[in-house]
Each structure stands twice: as C-alpha cells, then as structure tokens.
Motif scaffolding. Sequence first.
Motif, PDB file in Angstrom:
ATOM      1  N   ALA A 194       0.829  -1.213   0.000  1.00 40.42           N
ATOM      2  CA  ALA A 194       0.000   0.000   0.000  1.00 40.42           C
ATOM      3  C   ALA A 194       0.858   1.256   0.000  1.00 40.42           C
ATOM      4  CB  ALA A 194      -0.929  -0.019   1.220  1.00 40.42           C
TER       5      ALA A 194
ATOM      6  N   SER B 117       2.314   1.640  -3.434  1.00 41.35           N
ATOM      7  CA  SER B 117       1.314   2.119  -4.385  1.00 41.35           C
ATOM      8  C   SER B 117       1.233   3.639  -4.381  1.00 41.35           C
ATOM      9  CB  SER B 117      -0.061   1.524  -4.049  1.00 41.35           C
ATOM     10  OG  SER B 117      -0.051   0.124  -4.173  1.00 41.35           O
ATOM     11  N   ALA B 118       1.444   4.230  -3.216  1.00 43.88           N
ATOM     12  CA  ALA B 118       1.425   5.692  -3.126  1.00 43.88           C
ATOM     13  C   ALA B 118       2.777   6.297  -3.460  1.00 43.88           C
ATOM     14  CB  ALA B 118       0.991   6.123  -1.727  1.00 43.88           C
TER      15      ALA B 118
ATOM     16  N   SER C 253      -6.305   0.996  -4.329  1.00 45.99           N
ATOM     17  CA  SER C 253      -5.735   2.291  -4.727  1.00 45.99           C
ATOM     18  C   SER C 253      -6.261   2.740  -6.085  1.00 45.99           C
ATOM     19  CB  SER C 253      -4.201   2.210  -4.752  1.00 45.99           C
ATOM     20  OG  SER C 253      -3.753   1.367  -5.795  1.00 45.99           O
TER      21      SER C 253
ATOM     22  N   GLN D 230      -4.723   5.703   1.305  1.00 50.04           N
ATOM     23  CA  GLN D 230      -3.544   4.835   1.257  1.00 50.04           C
ATOM     24  C   GLN D 230      -2.830   4.773   2.597  1.00 50.04           C
ATOM     25  OE1 GLN D 230      -4.622   3.316  -1.549  1.00 50.04           O
ATOM     26  NE2 GLN D 230      -2.427   2.866  -1.732  1.00 50.04           N
TER      27      GLN D 230
END
Length: 793
Positions: free
Chosen positions: A170, A173-174, A334, A355
């Motif tokens: 996670a 992903s950001a 996401s 996120q």
Amino acid sequence: MPGAETDRSGIRTAPEHGLTKLPARIDTTLATSLPESRRYRVKCLLLGPPLVSDDLAGQRLGKPTALAVLSSDVMSSSAYASEQMIRTLVPIGGLAAFSLVTPLTAAILAVLAIVTICYRDVVKSYPKAGGSYVVSRDNFGPNVAQIAGAALLISYTITVAVSVAAGADAIISAIPSLTSYAVPMSVGFVVILAYGNLRGIREAGRVFAVPTYFFIANMAVLIVAGLVKEATAGLGHAPQTSGTMPLGHSSGGLILGISAFFLLRAFAQGSSAMTGTEAISNGVSIFRVPQARNARTTLVLMSSILGVMFLGVSILAGLTQALPFVSGTPTVVSEIGRLVYGTSPLGNVLFYMLQTATALILILAANTSFTGFPFLVSFVAEDSFLPRMLTVRGHRLVFSNGIIVLATASVVLLLATGAKVSALIPMYAIGVFTGFTMAGAGMARHHLTHRDDHWRKSVAVNASAAIVCAVIVVVFAMAEFTQGGWVVVVVMPLIVYALVRMNRQYRAEDEVLEEGAAVQACEAAILRRNVVVILVDRIDLASARAIQYARSLTPDDVRAVHFNIDDTRAQLLIARWQSLGLSRLPLDVVDCPDRRLTRASLELAAELADGQTEVTILLPRRSYGKAWRRILHDQTADQIVEVVSQVSHVNATIVPFLVAPGIEHETELLEEAASYVRKPVVVKTGSKHHADPAVPGTTSISEIQWRSKVRVAGRVKTLRVQPWAQAQSLECTLVDHSGHAVTLVFLGRRSIAGIRNGTFLVADGTVGKHQDKLAIINPFYEILSSADQSAPH
C-alpha cells in the motif's frame, strides 16, 4: 502493652499471653539497595516499569479498544480479499469475471455469518478461553486438538507476514520509488509491532485503536463517495495499462467444467477476508467484565463492519473493472480510490489519506496475531505440548516469549518469500479454515453431548460451519498446492507430530519424577555418611567461597580434588596450597591423562557413592557478567553437573562467584578457607595407563585376605603426603591389573625416592587394616618402573 518486651528486631512480645506483634513497618533498605543488572535497566527503559500480577485487571480492555486490538486483521482483509478473487477469475473469464465478484462476496459473507454464530457459541460455552484449540481439546481429546493448534500456529504466523507485506504494498502504491524496500519495510514493521506488544496489552490498544478507526472511516468515505458518484456521474473504468494481469476469453459465459473449479478457487481466495475471526474467542480474557458478553458483542460488531467494507469494495471493483497488477502494486483499492476521488487537490488529499489508512491497518492487522498467538501457545504449553516457558507472563504481564517466537518466525517467512503477498496467500487460509472446521465440529459434538436448550439448532449451525470450512480447506489445498499451498499441507502434519512427541516426552518425564516421590521424600532411609568434594582448578576467591560453603554443610568428610591435566600446573597448585596453609584441607590431585574431565568426575562420583554415602560435589563457577568476558572462559562446571548427576546419591551444586572489578581486594575468603582443620595433601593418578604385565610370583590384589602374607604388584594410584605437623608416614594406594587396590603404609618416612604417581612396583608383607581398609604396613618393595618410563622393566 504492659509487661511487653522488645527484642533486637523491634518485635514486641507479650510474655503473659505468648503473643507476638508484627512490626508496623518492614525495613526494605537492603532490598532497595541491591543493584539491578544492566540488562534489567535497559528492559525497563525500553518497555517501562514492570507490572505486578495485581495490575492484570488494569490491563483489561473495553469493547471499543478490544475491537481495535483484536479485529484489525479482519478489517484489513477487506483491502485485499476482493483483489484475490479478481486475480483468480480475470485470467479465465476476462472482464466478464467482474460480474461474479459481488455474488461470490455475498456467498462468503453468508459463510462469515455462520462462522460468527459459531464463535459466539464458542465464547458462550467457553467464557474464560475458547478458540478452536480449547474446543477441540475438550470435545475430541488433547491429541486431536493439536490439529487445530498446528493450524492456528501456522495461520497466525502467516497473518503477520501477509499483513505487513500488504501494508508495504500500500505504501509502494502511493510512493512507487520505494519498490525495492519492500522486504526491509516489512521486517521493520514486525519489529515495531513486537515492541508495542511487549510493552503490554493496554499500551498496544492505545497505539492501535486510532489507525483501526481511521481506516474504517476512510473506507466508509470511499464506499459512500463511490456509490454516489456512480449514481450521479458514473465512475468509469480503470484503464488497462502495461503491467496489469492478462485477460482471458470474455465470451459472456464460462465453460462449466472449468468454471466450477475456478469459482471454488476464487471463493476460497476471497474467504481470506475471514482470517482473524478466531482472535476474539482466544482473547476473551483481555475483556473487561462481563467478559463473555462483551466478547460476543464485539464479535458481532467486527463481522458486521467487515461485511459492509468487503461488500462495498467488491461492488466498486465490479463497477470500475479495476485490473490487478502482476507485481501487486498499485493495488485494486488504490485504483478504486483514484477513480473515486479524482486528481483534484481535495481528491489527492483523500486518496493519500486512504492509502495511509490502508497501509496502517494492514500493518497493524498483524497485531491480531500478536494478541492471539501468545494466548494460543500458552494454552498449548499448559497442556504440555509446547515448552512450558510459553505459559509465563513477562515484564509487562504479556506472554513475552510467545511474542518473540511469533516475530522471529514471521521475519523468517518474509525473508523466504521476498515479502510477496501473492506468494503468501496460498499458504494463508488453509490453516485458518482448518481451525474454523475444528471449532465447528467441536461445538457440534459439544451440543450433542450436553444437549442444552436449542441444542438441535446449535448442532445444525456448527455442523454447517464445519462442513463449509472443510470444503474451503480442500479446495485451497488442491487449487493452491503447486502455488505454495504444499508448504502448509506438508508442514502441518510435521508440527502435529512434533507437538504430540513433545507431550509424550513431558509425560514420560513426569512419570519418572512422580513415581515413588512420596516414598523417597518421607520414607527412604537417610544414608550413614555425608561426603563433600570441592573440585578445584586453581586457588582463588571462587574456590575459597566454595570451601567456605562446604564447611557450612558440616559433612563427615570434606576434601578438595584437582584433576591433573598439566603436571607443572598441578605441582604449582600443591605448592601454593601448602604455602597458604590450605594443607589443613585434603587436596586430592587425580591424574587425568586423557583430559576428559567429565569422565574423571563421573568415576570419582561412582567411587565415592558406595550405597551408604551421600556425596555432594561443589563446583566453583566464576560469573563474569559481561558477555564479552564470558566467552573468554569455558563452561566445564555445567558439563560436569550433567554427567555426575547420573549417579545415585550424588548431588552436584554449582557455587557461583561474580568476578567484578575491585574483587581482588576481598582476600578475607582466602584467609577463612586457609583456617580449616589441618589435613594431608593427596595425589592420585588415574587408571588410564597402559596395561601392566603380570609379574611372576605375585598374587592378584583381588585375592588377598586379612592376616595373610602376600606379594603383590601394581601401579601407584594415590599418594598422600602427610604435613609436617603430623607423624611421619607415607601412604599410597596400589592398583593392579584386576582393578582392585590395597594401601601401602610406610611409617616413619615422609617420602621415598622413586615412589610417585604412576610408579610400578612389587610389595611383600602381611595384610592388615588401616582406616578400615586392607593395608600392608612397612612392606618390602622393589620399583620396577617409574612414572615417566613407558613400560616396566
């Protein structure tokens, strides 16, 4: 009080009534002035001050905090359960697979409802501690319960690994630039979680409550905003870019022969959303009273919140057709968040909040295992299927050993899989649903046996839960066997075997220890003599402390023994022993030519333990405090204790002595040890010499009799040199090839040239007695070889 007297301790007594008043205040100055170790001070600095057992009630949690501590795993699974179903279906059915996500989610939620009812029943029937392990143990027996125990040990460990790995995904992903740091981040998260739990349950609850509710709030905003946007303007579809999973044939329908298998596989993958449901039944004891009612209420709240979030994410995934990426990042959640919030400044804020909340809850989801696993292993250890040290609460009233074991196993698993969620998921649900199956089956049998109110309904619900969960286990094992599921399929039986084998060992040991315990403690005869032996390596304060302790035992005989593995060192010890006045204590120097100190100790113990003598062997052990100083010295004393303890009526005691700076000024121990009763110095030689040939015309020592005139040949084993203060005499023990011994006593002589340890000689004389042993007084003798010659001549 009239007529009362005060003694030196400050206790007032009433002579006329024979009563004693306790002092109003106990002086604890000595206790408080004792120094604490550096290790303990560091522990207090890191974990806080220790909690006493009376503080355990203060560690209980209310429903809101307990929900955060025990349900973070269940809540977090809503962030990846839908994605796991899509990963299974899309490569087979293409975009049409998205139409199956929501119906499968509804079916999984139906199973969740059944499992929740099952575990509410578990908490009701087992209000102190439940879970599938305790249910299985009480209804199927302890050995069968190890199936549930092994399954839960595996699932809790994998839960930690999956949670922190998904949390790292996670974050990546950001912030895509952190892709290469997935493993270090995951390991770091495990360490932080372990540290938080080692500080105590209440401390952990305070840390984890805010992220849990922050995630629930963000998921609520995402689902509501997504559904509103779909109803008003439409969400649109996620773009298909490079890196997404390949699409299968989207013909609007799936081949029945294949679809049944992959539908079941997707159902099993999505069922990972239920992992962690067991934690509340294992952790009932952390709730405030009434514990059972609070636990059951929290269980329903947890399942309800999970159901809403899981269903909401699945609906949004079907609407947006968000395709998973092969690498695992960006995640489906996401992608949904980006479509729902857009790229406006407010949208970016909401996206990064989502996120952040997802990463936090996924990481902290591992806390469910850190709470449930220690309780589980304590249950198993109480039944003697795991090491009993796992039952002990630690510094902050938590099962610290269990927390450390879980953290270590999780880190190993993360390193082995590279912190890949896709590699961990196939191993994930098999253990969890095995536990669900055992709980359902156990509760069904419980109600069949006890037949309480509404027992038929309870049997139906629990049996249904057991059957459904068993099907999921089989599907998972078959579908994911080649993808990593084989690890659990193979390892779980091995763990069950290890647990049962450990229990068998514990039971065997208990039988040995308990058999005849009352007779030995109360009725066994006390042996006639008590001999104390002090093993001495050198003369120092540690040896002096052991001598001082030996004197306090008031034995019938006390002696010091040195095993000679270096002649020069032995002679220096004898000289120093005499120069310090320690010749008042007998010193036996036993030759040890093969340098096997443990074997020499065993032979000494066997020689002294004659069936009428209680033997105590004291071993001075120098404790050096710092680890770097300990590695400079061996641990021979511990090895000797283990070996000599095999002999009946031989008791080995280690006398510790802390070697600390400034200790060189404490010479009073040496002075006290040197003041003991004056006795001779004895030198012995071991029997490990070459075989001695028979001498013609001699009699075997095993055949000699009292008052008979004999001629014997053998090697000098023991040589006792009397001190100057006593009558002049020289005693030595002669041992021949038969292993038997006779004492030779030379009156009026302190030493004889050539007679020393290992000397081979012939002696003629009449057999008499000396100190209750056969002896030849003033024999005629002929030296055949000295100790330094290789063979007799």
